[in-house]
Design a protein around this motif. Structure first.
Motif, PDB file in Angstrom:
ATOM      1  N   LEU A   1      -5.275  35.598  27.701  1.00 45.61           N
ATOM      2  CA  LEU A   1      -5.984  34.681  26.825  1.00 45.61           C
ATOM      3  C   LEU A   1      -5.965  35.212  25.403  1.00 45.61           C
ATOM      4  O   LEU A   1      -5.895  36.419  25.181  1.00 45.61           O
ATOM      5  CB  LEU A   1      -7.447  34.535  27.280  1.00 45.61           C
ATOM      6  N   LYS A   2      -6.037  34.302  24.467  1.00 49.79           N
ATOM      7  CA  LYS A   2      -6.077  34.679  23.066  1.00 49.79           C
ATOM      8  C   LYS A   2      -7.419  34.263  22.486  1.00 49.79           C
ATOM      9  O   LYS A   2      -7.998  33.247  22.879  1.00 49.79           O
ATOM     10  CB  LYS A   2      -4.953  33.986  22.305  1.00 49.79           C
ATOM     11  N   GLU A   3      -7.860  35.069  21.535  1.00 40.95           N
ATOM     12  CA  GLU A   3      -9.110  34.758  20.858  1.00 40.95           C
ATOM     13  C   GLU A   3      -9.019  33.365  20.237  1.00 40.95           C
ATOM     14  O   GLU A   3      -7.982  32.978  19.705  1.00 40.95           O
ATOM     15  CB  GLU A   3      -9.354  35.807  19.763  1.00 40.95           C
TER      16      GLU A   3
ATOM     17  N   VAL B   1     -12.187  28.387  26.919  1.00 34.39           N
ATOM     18  CA  VAL B   1     -12.127  28.945  28.267  1.00 34.39           C
ATOM     19  C   VAL B   1     -13.294  28.447  29.106  1.00 34.39           C
ATOM     20  O   VAL B   1     -14.285  27.939  28.584  1.00 34.39           O
ATOM     21  CB  VAL B   1     -12.131  30.502  28.230  1.00 34.39           C
TER      22      VAL B   1
ATOM     23  N   THR C   1     -18.031  26.081  29.671  1.00 38.37           N
ATOM     24  CA  THR C   1     -16.882  26.247  28.782  1.00 38.37           C
ATOM     25  C   THR C   1     -17.351  26.662  27.403  1.00 38.37           C
ATOM     26  O   THR C   1     -18.484  26.379  26.999  1.00 38.37           O
ATOM     27  CB  THR C   1     -16.043  24.949  28.665  1.00 38.37           C
TER      28      THR C   1
ATOM     29  N   GLN D   1      -9.270  30.536  22.000  1.00 40.05           N
ATOM     30  CA  GLN D   1      -8.958  29.529  23.015  1.00 40.05           C
ATOM     31  C   GLN D   1     -10.241  29.059  23.701  1.00 40.05           C
ATOM     32  O   GLN D   1     -11.209  29.809  23.823  1.00 40.05           O
ATOM     33  CB  GLN D   1      -8.019  30.105  24.074  1.00 40.05           C
TER      34      GLN D   1
ATOM     35  N   ILE E   1     -15.690  29.024  23.585  1.00 44.66           N
ATOM     36  CA  ILE E   1     -14.577  29.617  22.855  1.00 44.66           C
ATOM     37  C   ILE E   1     -14.589  31.119  23.091  1.00 44.66           C
ATOM     38  O   ILE E   1     -15.637  31.770  22.993  1.00 44.66           O
ATOM     39  CB  ILE E   1     -14.693  29.310  21.347  1.00 44.66           C
TER      40      ILE E   1
ATOM     41  N   LEU F   1      -8.376  29.571  31.329  1.00 43.64           N
ATOM     42  CA  LEU F   1      -8.158  28.568  30.311  1.00 43.64           C
ATOM     43  C   LEU F   1      -8.784  27.257  30.767  1.00 43.64           C
ATOM     44  O   LEU F   1      -8.633  26.864  31.914  1.00 43.64           O
ATOM     45  CB  LEU F   1      -6.647  28.375  30.115  1.00 43.64           C
TER      46      LEU F   1
END
Length: 169
Positions: A117-119, A123, A134, A121, A136, A168
């Motif tokens: 995962l990337k900062e 999730v 959910t 995104q 960020i 994600l």
């Protein structure tokens, strides 16, 4: 004649065919790497150590970029395709990414899949008290946080989380 350099490539295989394809490729003399871990599985009547692929559906081959070798890999029963780059050619996997993984597996380190995962995104929490929530993903000082926004108030809160608990959204 110049010697062809060997590179690692990732191949996609049919579901639950990872071990069979690994064996077939090895029998053809092709260097293959199937990252797998042993897990204790419990049934009502017994417990057993079972090997699982770390990346289900994928394994790696180390071959020269030659038409014949690529074709022999593709003709192996169970192989679906090579993972390709934007030009449609098999994508080289850097050896610097394969070696540490091989070392960790060979030394029987405790390995678990970790979400890529990337900062920033969006999730979703997979388990625990916040399951289904959910937000960020945010990283700060080697810790992970879930940012929950309240748009109407133009405010947000952060909740410290384990990255292994998110997927994600």
């Amino acid at each position: 004649m110049a010697e062809l350099t060997l590179n690692w490539y990732c191949i996609y295989v049919k579901s639950r065919h990872e071990f069979k394809v690994f064996e077939r490729l090895s029998n053809l003399g092709i260097e293959a790497f199937l990252p797998a871990v042993e897990r204790l599985r419990r049934w009502k009547d017994r417990k057993k150590l079972v090997k699982f692929p770390l990346f289900p559906g994928y394994l790696f081959v180390k071959i020269a970029k030659s038409y014949d070798l690529i074709l022999s890999v593709l003709k192996t029963p169970g192989v679906v395709c090579f993972i390709k780059n934007t030009n449609g050619e098999p994508e080289v996997v850097p050896e610097e990414q394969i070696i540490p993984l091989k070392m960790a597996i060979e030394n029987k380190k405790e390995i678990d899949p970790y979400p890529y995962l990337k900062e920033g995104q969006i999730v979703r929490i997979k388990r625990g008290a916040l399951e289904g929530v959910t937000g960020i993903l945010k990283s700060k000082e080697k810790k992970h946080y879930l940012i929950i926004k309240i748009d109407i108030l133009q405010r947000a809160v952060s909740v410290k989380i384990e990255a292994s608990e998110v997927e994600l959204a």
